[in-house]
Write a protein that holds these residues in place. Structure first.
Motif, mmCIF file in Angstrom:
data_model
loop_
_atom_site.group_PDB
_atom_site.id
_atom_site.type_symbol
_atom_site.label_atom_id
_atom_site.label_comp_id
_atom_site.label_asym_id
_atom_site.label_seq_id
_atom_site.Cartn_x
_atom_site.Cartn_y
_atom_site.Cartn_z
ATOM 1 N N ASP A 116 125.132 30.668 -59.408
ATOM 2 C CA ASP A 116 124.548 30.156 -58.167
ATOM 3 C C ASP A 116 123.027 30.192 -58.257
ATOM 4 O O ASP A 116 122.430 31.260 -58.336
ATOM 5 N N GLU A 117 122.404 29.009 -58.266
ATOM 6 C CA GLU A 117 120.943 28.862 -58.332
ATOM 7 C C GLU A 117 120.343 29.695 -59.463
ATOM 8 O O GLU A 117 119.410 30.481 -59.257
ATOM 9 N N PRO A 118 120.822 29.525 -60.693
ATOM 10 C CA PRO A 118 120.382 30.433 -61.759
ATOM 11 C C PRO A 118 118.964 30.200 -62.250
ATOM 12 O O PRO A 118 118.368 31.107 -62.832
ATOM 13 N N GLY A 178 125.892 24.676 -47.888
ATOM 14 C CA GLY A 178 127.175 25.366 -47.964
ATOM 15 C C GLY A 178 127.568 25.744 -49.385
ATOM 16 O O GLY A 178 128.662 26.262 -49.607
ATOM 17 N N LYS A 179 126.674 25.519 -50.345
ATOM 18 C CA LYS A 179 127.007 25.782 -51.748
ATOM 19 C C LYS A 179 127.294 27.263 -51.996
ATOM 20 O O LYS A 179 128.297 27.608 -52.624
ATOM 21 N N THR A 180 126.408 28.132 -51.523
ATOM 22 C CA THR A 180 126.589 29.563 -51.772
ATOM 23 C C THR A 180 127.848 30.083 -51.081
ATOM 24 O O THR A 180 128.581 30.901 -51.650
ATOM 25 N N GLN A 239 123.244 34.317 -56.526
ATOM 26 C CA GLN A 239 121.841 33.930 -56.428
ATOM 27 C C GLN A 239 120.929 35.149 -56.500
ATOM 28 O O GLN A 239 119.865 35.114 -57.117
ATOM 29 N N GLU A 240 121.342 36.226 -55.875
ATOM 30 C CA GLU A 240 120.576 37.477 -55.907
ATOM 31 C C GLU A 240 121.473 38.576 -56.465
ATOM 32 O O GLU A 240 122.354 39.074 -55.777
ATOM 33 N N SER A 298 125.854 25.786 -59.446
ATOM 34 C CA SER A 298 125.452 25.434 -58.087
ATOM 35 C C SER A 298 123.935 25.513 -57.995
ATOM 36 O O SER A 298 123.344 26.542 -58.329
ATOM 37 N N THR A 299 123.297 24.417 -57.551
ATOM 38 C CA THR A 299 121.841 24.382 -57.538
ATOM 39 C C THR A 299 121.332 23.324 -56.574
ATOM 40 O O THR A 299 122.075 22.422 -56.176
ATOM 41 N N HIS A 300 120.051 23.448 -56.184
ATOM 42 C CA HIS A 300 119.398 22.376 -55.433
ATOM 43 C C HIS A 300 118.408 21.635 -56.324
ATOM 44 O O HIS A 300 117.695 20.749 -55.857
#
Length: 299
Positions: free
Chosen positions: A163-165, A42-44, A86-87, A193-195
């Protein structure tokens, strides 16, 4: 400060409601804040709500006293926000300077002279001053991410959301990008925000872990590490049999006399030769997921 209260977001697919956020409560203070969780946590969705791109199904988000549920509050937040999704859709035939200038126009920087100065300034901040004349299509993945940060900074935001950079970047670019974010956090709030656990450990003093649209942990990386103390073990096995199901293999190394496993689990009663070891952030994250009944994709 960002205050999130009972936030839910449900998507409808094929006539079925799929919850992305499930009554999420979270407070994010100024500085560098890490949001960690597996893919699909649910991060994005949360980042897109904070950026004003997606509306929540229910709940409330307050950013520095501005209510995102109102159009007035949403517009006010957008003027103080920088967002790197993210994109990010880059225009490959534009140069870095042209692309950032175009984004500056969209963000309301109307004065040509001031806009040009700001574009050059942010390209210098991200280390692209000497590459500004090159077309984006010739850039590496890390350079494209830096163009993304430049466009996010062009309106001098108080809040920067990324987001997920570092996903897909090589080690050198990841280190460069993490250092850039830490430098930027000196005079603004940054939400990362990242995994990728290491990215949080190397940049943030404050963090939260999300899973299935809820907050599993809120605190410092040191507190998450401490929660795993007494649950991390090193076992060397001379055979090929893997540890039993109640242990998660965080890592394994082939030695001359067998295989050394790093294990996370409630106890090591089945392994008399096991030695307790100092936990790290990755161990803390794995133990949190295991102790919360979440699936952990170990070896």
């Amino acid at each position: 400060m960002i205050t999130i209260t009972s936030l839910t977001k449900t998507y409808g697919t094929g006539g079925k409601a799929v919850p992305a956020l499930n009554g999420l409560n979270l407070q994010i203070n100024a500085g560098m804040f890490g949001l960690l969780g597996p893919n699909g946590a649910g991060k994005t969705t949360l980042m897109r709500i904070l950026a004003g791109i997606v509306n929540p199904t229910s709940g409330q988000v307050n950013v520095d006293g501005l209510d995102l549920s109102s159009e007035k509050g949403k517009r006010a937040v957008k003027f103080t926000l920088g967002y790197l999704p993210q994109e990010l859709g880059l225009y490959p035939d534009l140069t870095a300077r042209q692309f950032v200038d175009y984004m500056a126009i969209l963000k309301g920087l109307d004065d040509p002279r001031q806009r040009a100065q700001r574009v050059e300034q942010v390209l210098g901040m991200v280390g692209l001053a000497e590459e500004a004349h090159r077309k984006v299509k010739g850039f590496s993945g890390g350079m494209k991410r830096r163009v993304g940060i430049a466009q996010a900074l062009v309106n001098d935001p108080r809040l920067l959301i990324v987001d997920e950079p570092t996903a897909g970047l090589d080690p050198e670019e990841r280190i460069r990008f993490r250092n850039l974010l830490v430098n930027l956090a000196a005079d603004r709030s940054v939400i990362l925000s990242t995994h990728i656990v290491e990215d949080i450990g190397q940049t943030c003093r404050d963090m939260a872990v999300l899973s299935k649209g809820t907050v599993l942990f809120r605190g410092s990386p040191a507190e998450l590490i401490e929660a795993a103390r007494g649950h991390v073990w090193s076992v060397t096995s001379s055979g090929t049999e893997k540890p039993n199901h109640h242990m998660t293999v965080v890592s394994m190394m082939h030695l001359s006399d067998g295989i050394q496993y790093r294990l996370v689990g409630p106890d090591a009663a089945d392994y008399p030769q096991a030695q307790a070891v100092q936990p790290g952030l990755e161990d803390g994250y794995v133990w949190l997921m295991k102790s919360s009944g979440q699936e952990v994709n170990g070896i």
